[in-house]
Write a protein that holds these residues in place. Structure first.
Motif, PDB file in Angstrom:
ATOM      1  N   ILE A  77       0.831  -1.202   0.000  1.00  0.00           N
ATOM      2  CA  ILE A  77       0.000   0.000   0.000  1.00  0.00           C
ATOM      3  C   ILE A  77       0.864   1.249   0.000  1.00  0.00           C
TER       4      ILE A  77
ATOM      5  N   VAL B 123      -4.993   2.265  -3.922  1.00  0.00           N
ATOM      6  CA  VAL B 123      -6.354   1.795  -4.112  1.00  0.00           C
ATOM      7  C   VAL B 123      -7.326   2.811  -3.527  1.00  0.00           C
TER       8      VAL B 123
ATOM      9  N   LEU C 276     -10.633   3.408  -1.750  1.00  0.00           N
ATOM     10  CA  LEU C 276     -11.305   2.474  -0.861  1.00  0.00           C
ATOM     11  C   LEU C 276     -12.451   3.154  -0.117  1.00  0.00           C
TER      12      LEU C 276
ATOM     13  N   ALA D 103      -6.427  -4.268   3.364  1.00  0.00           N
ATOM     14  CA  ALA D 103      -5.861  -3.644   2.160  1.00  0.00           C
ATOM     15  C   ALA D 103      -4.366  -3.408   2.320  1.00  0.00           C
TER      16      ALA D 103
ATOM     17  N   GLU E  99      -4.331  -9.872  -1.422  1.00  0.00           N
ATOM     18  CA  GLU E  99      -5.524  -9.631  -2.241  1.00  0.00           C
ATOM     19  C   GLU E  99      -5.466  -8.274  -2.943  1.00  0.00           C
ATOM     20  N   PHE E 100      -4.824  -7.306  -2.318  1.00  0.00           N
ATOM     21  CA  PHE E 100      -4.757  -5.954  -2.868  1.00  0.00           C
ATOM     22  C   PHE E 100      -3.442  -5.672  -3.592  1.00  0.00           C
TER      23      PHE E 100
ATOM     24  N   ALA F  50      -3.855  -4.502  -7.179  1.00  0.00           N
ATOM     25  CA  ALA F  50      -5.085  -3.733  -7.350  1.00  0.00           C
ATOM     26  C   ALA F  50      -4.872  -2.242  -7.574  1.00  0.00           C
TER      27      ALA F  50
ATOM     28  N   PHE G 262     -12.204  -0.234  -4.370  1.00  0.00           N
ATOM     29  CA  PHE G 262     -12.785  -1.283  -3.540  1.00  0.00           C
ATOM     30  C   PHE G 262     -13.932  -0.698  -2.736  1.00  0.00           C
TER      31      PHE G 262
ATOM     32  N   PHE H  13     -14.242  -5.329  -5.466  1.00  0.00           N
ATOM     33  CA  PHE H  13     -13.798  -4.235  -6.320  1.00  0.00           C
ATOM     34  C   PHE H  13     -14.937  -3.853  -7.239  1.00  0.00           C
TER      35      PHE H  13
END
Length: 124
Positions: free
Chosen positions: A5, A40, A42, A74, A79-80, A83, A88, A95
């Motif tokens: 992130i 991302v 979110l 996140a 999983e992210f 992305a 999301f 998403f």
């Protein structure tokens, strides 16, 4: 620890415009940060038990941990990791689709210009 992130941003925007804004910003991010950190857009959840929800809507709201848990996920889950540039929506737990304006270069430039203007005001 936060290898997946770069930023997590929640914007308080009029209902119905949140996805549009997130999509535009997500597209910009995807194009400008292809080799950088994962960014991302979110939505941690609607009507969480914040002061704004309590005062603005007159309701207790949903448990704030809902938003904290998805932000934690996140930041730390794989999983992210792929992305970047996506949106999301924790209300649906998935998403969401990018808005058509996210693919409009003129609209994206308008958002960039507005953000730069706001930042310039903060610096002065």
């Amino acid at each position: 620890m936060f290898e997946h992130i770069g930023w997590i941003v929640e914007a308080k925007i009029k209902e119905g415009r949140r996805e549009e804004f997130a999509a535009i910003v997500s597209e910009i991010v995807a194009e400008t940060r292809k080799d950088g950190p994962v960014i991302v857009a979110l939505n941690p959840g609607s009507l969480l038990a914040s002061k704004m929800v309590k005062e603005g809507f007159g309701i207790a709201g949903n448990d704030l941990r809902i938003g904290a848990e998805i932000i934690h996920k996140a930041a730390l889950s794989d999983e992210f990791s792929g992305a970047s540039g996506k949106y999301f929506d924790n209300d649906i737990g998935a998403f969401g689709m990018l808005h058509a304006d996210a693919q409009n270069a003129g609209t994206c430039q308008s958002v960039i210009t507005a953000i730069e203007a706001a930042l310039a005001k903060l610096k002065n």
